[in-house]
Design a protein around this motif. Structure first.
Motif, PDB file in Angstrom:
ATOM      1  N   VAL A 140      34.619  71.751  28.351  1.00 43.16           N
ATOM      2  CA  VAL A 140      34.309  70.340  28.595  1.00 43.16           C
ATOM      3  C   VAL A 140      35.628  69.567  28.498  1.00 43.16           C
ATOM      4  O   VAL A 140      36.357  69.705  27.516  1.00 43.16           O
ATOM      5  N   VAL A 141      35.949  68.824  29.547  1.00 46.87           N
ATOM      6  CA  VAL A 141      37.251  68.146  29.548  1.00 46.87           C
ATOM      7  C   VAL A 141      37.168  66.700  29.040  1.00 46.87           C
ATOM      8  O   VAL A 141      38.126  66.164  28.506  1.00 46.87           O
ATOM      9  N   ASP A 142      36.016  66.072  29.222  1.00 48.27           N
ATOM     10  CA  ASP A 142      35.886  64.687  28.758  1.00 48.27           C
ATOM     11  C   ASP A 142      35.687  64.658  27.242  1.00 48.27           C
ATOM     12  O   ASP A 142      35.199  65.622  26.651  1.00 48.27           O
ATOM     13  N   THR A 143      36.078  63.548  26.636  1.00 49.51           N
ATOM     14  CA  THR A 143      35.704  63.329  25.239  1.00 49.51           C
ATOM     15  C   THR A 143      34.219  62.982  25.213  1.00 49.51           C
ATOM     16  O   THR A 143      33.743  62.184  26.021  1.00 49.51           O
ATOM     17  N   ILE A 144      33.495  63.634  24.317  1.00 46.69           N
ATOM     18  CA  ILE A 144      32.040  63.477  24.292  1.00 46.69           C
ATOM     19  C   ILE A 144      31.637  62.619  23.090  1.00 46.69           C
ATOM     20  O   ILE A 144      32.092  62.869  21.971  1.00 46.69           O
ATOM     21  N   LYS A 145      30.795  61.623  23.323  1.00 49.72           N
ATOM     22  CA  LYS A 145      30.307  60.743  22.245  1.00 49.72           C
ATOM     23  C   LYS A 145      28.798  60.881  22.121  1.00 49.72           C
ATOM     24  O   LYS A 145      28.097  60.961  23.135  1.00 49.72           O
ATOM     25  N   GLN A 166      33.845  73.210  20.793  1.00 45.11           N
ATOM     26  CA  GLN A 166      32.728  74.159  20.708  1.00 45.11           C
ATOM     27  C   GLN A 166      31.757  74.001  21.870  1.00 45.11           C
ATOM     28  O   GLN A 166      30.747  74.698  21.910  1.00 45.11           O
ATOM     29  N   LEU A 167      32.042  73.083  22.768  1.00 43.94           N
ATOM     30  CA  LEU A 167      31.082  72.805  23.846  1.00 43.94           C
ATOM     31  C   LEU A 167      31.503  73.469  25.153  1.00 43.94           C
ATOM     32  O   LEU A 167      32.690  73.596  25.442  1.00 43.94           O
ATOM     33  N   VAL A 169      27.705  56.595  18.027  1.00 45.97           N
ATOM     34  CA  VAL A 169      27.411  57.107  16.689  1.00 45.97           C
ATOM     35  C   VAL A 169      28.593  57.944  16.192  1.00 45.97           C
ATOM     36  O   VAL A 169      29.066  57.772  15.081  1.00 45.97           O
ATOM     37  N   GLU A 170      29.076  58.833  17.089  1.00 47.42           N
ATOM     38  CA  GLU A 170      30.197  59.700  16.693  1.00 47.42           C
ATOM     39  C   GLU A 170      30.822  60.337  17.926  1.00 47.42           C
ATOM     40  O   GLU A 170      30.235  60.355  19.003  1.00 47.42           O
ATOM     41  N   THR A 171      32.042  60.857  17.709  1.00 48.45           N
ATOM     42  CA  THR A 171      32.690  61.678  18.739  1.00 48.45           C
ATOM     43  C   THR A 171      32.397  63.133  18.402  1.00 48.45           C
ATOM     44  O   THR A 171      32.603  63.562  17.268  1.00 48.45           O
TER      45      THR A 171
END
Ligand code: CTP
Ligand code: MG
Length: 396
Positions: A141-146, A162-163, A155-157
């Motif tokens: 996964v290349v994007d930052t996931i929130k 691990q994704l 809520v959180e990053t």
């Protein structure tokens, strides 16, 4: 034809609501065919022909069978076409139901991932064989996931290391997949989740960006572009394919200290000369060989016979000018040329620019000149002679 042990079930029974075409997504035109025919070509490109099961909308079963039978037969593969269900999971299940007994490995694939390279199918199948467990292709996964709350506040990053974003084809030992489908009590979004819910192990292997899922119209445009590039590798239909050539030449230093050195078209006062029928300019001769090779005109020995008095003691410029004339007469123009000189002497760097300017002027195209020693090894390392290696690019 040996009986396949690998089956590929391609699910193509969805309606394609998000794509928004009148026909089901798998039957939307793509390139010269459809989304489904593109996906089928990916599966049929596997190293060994699979047993292919196409799961399509009820009213498409007969036409699909008749249109795909010839191409599947031509690939020495076997074909079943069945109608799908209301959900993807039901569609897969109907495909599995028709598999013949000899199948030991099943790959389940979305028709919507039409551009998945055949290599991905092969790698998934090989990994299932080697590991005897489920295998899914996946991308980092290349994007930052929130994680976001219902009110839209973050809520959180999430730790993305691990994704993975998983694709198809997803491969399984046939018995494990049959068992998981027979015991499934819920709807899952992919086969790996269903198999895992039955307590079976699943690994990821590297996926491929081209295995993206055609979901919305922008995806179809991207697929069209990729198909167009695939059939026209240069990206431009009318672009001529350039031609490259390689040339090598070696000359020994002359025993006679009175012989002048000519190299890369230049005279090198005070340096020991090279022996040869001509002036021994290994760099110029290597360039000629590269140009002639790229044009398919043979080599220096063939074009400039050693008994031709015109070339007795001739300098590199004479050979280069004649070679340029020959390749241009064959319909090419010179794109660029590189030549590397291998030897201890002369030291090129102080006169590199001069050599490049002269050779570029003679050939009417950019010529790069570089030099290296051979780390004291071989005849160049012992100072017995000079070698040159050239590459030329010709444009038709
Ligand atoms: N699929 C299927 N049977 C269904 C639903 C989906 O065989 N009842 C297949 C689709 O044809 C597709 C794959 O499952 O190849 C992945 O589904 P998706 O991309 O969601 O396709 P659609 O369901 O057709 O599209 P949408 O969700 O936009 O309607
Ligand atoms: Mg869907």
């Amino acid at each position: 034809m040996s009986t396949p042990t690998i089956a590929v079930v391609i699910v193509a029974a969805g309606s394609g609501t998000r794509l928004g075409y009148d026909e089901p997504k798998a039957f939307v035109p793509l390139g010269d065919g459809t989304v489904l025919s593109t996906a089928v070509a990916g599966a049929l490109g596997m190293a060994s022909a699979p047993h292919l099961v196409l799961v399509v909308p009820d009213d498409r079963v007969d036409t699909t069978r008749s249109s795909f039978e010839p191409v599947v037969a031509a690939a020495s593969a076997a074909l079943d076409v069945v109608s799908g269900g209301d959900t993807r999971q039901q569609s897969v299940s109907r495909g599995l139901a028709v598999l013949p007994p000899g199948i030991d490995t099943v790959l389940v694939h979305d028709a919507a991932r039409a551009l998945t390279p055949s290599l991905v199918f092969d790698e998934v199948a090989a990994a299932v064989h080697a590991r005897n467990r489920g295998v899914v292709p996946a991308l980092d996964v290349v994007d930052t996931i929130k994680r976001v709350g219902v009110d839209g506040s973050v809520v959180e990053t999430v730790d993305r290391s691990q994704l993975r974003a998983v694709q198809t084809p997803q491969g399984f030992p046939r018995r494990a997949l049959d068992h998981a489908y027979a015991t499934a009590r819920a709807e899952f979004t992919d086969d790996a989740a269903l198999v895992q819910s039955a307590g079976l192990a699943v690994d990821v292997v590297p996926g491929d960006v081209r295995a993206f899922k055609i979901t919305v119209p922008a995806d179809l445009r991207r697929a069209e572009q990729l198909v167009a590039e695939r059939t026209r590798p240069t990206g431009r239909h009318d672009a001529p394919v350039p031609r490259i050539g390689t040339g090598t030449d070696v000359h020994a230093f002359a025993a006679d200290a009175g012989v002048a050195l000519w190299l890369a078209g230049l005279h090198w006062p005070g340096e020991r000369g090279l022996s040869g029928h001509s002036d021994g300019d290994a760099a110029a001769h290597a360039i000629c060989d590269a140009l002639l090779a790229a044009a398919g005109l043979g080599d220096v020995g063939r074009v400039f016979g050693t008994d031709d008095p015109r070339f007795d003691g001739a300098h590199g410029e004479v050979f280069l000018t004649e070679t340029k004339r020959l390749v241009e007469a064959s319909g090419f123009s010179i794109g660029n040329v590189t030549v590397q000189i291998v030897g201890n002497r002369p030291k090129l760097s102080p006169r590199r620019a001069e050599a490049e300017a002269l050779l570029s002027r003679v050939l009417g195209a950019p010529v790069s000149v570089s030099a290296t020693t051979s780390d004291a090894l071989g005849f160049t390392g012992r100072g017995e002679g000079v070698a040159a290696i050239a590459t030329a690019l010709l444009i038709p």
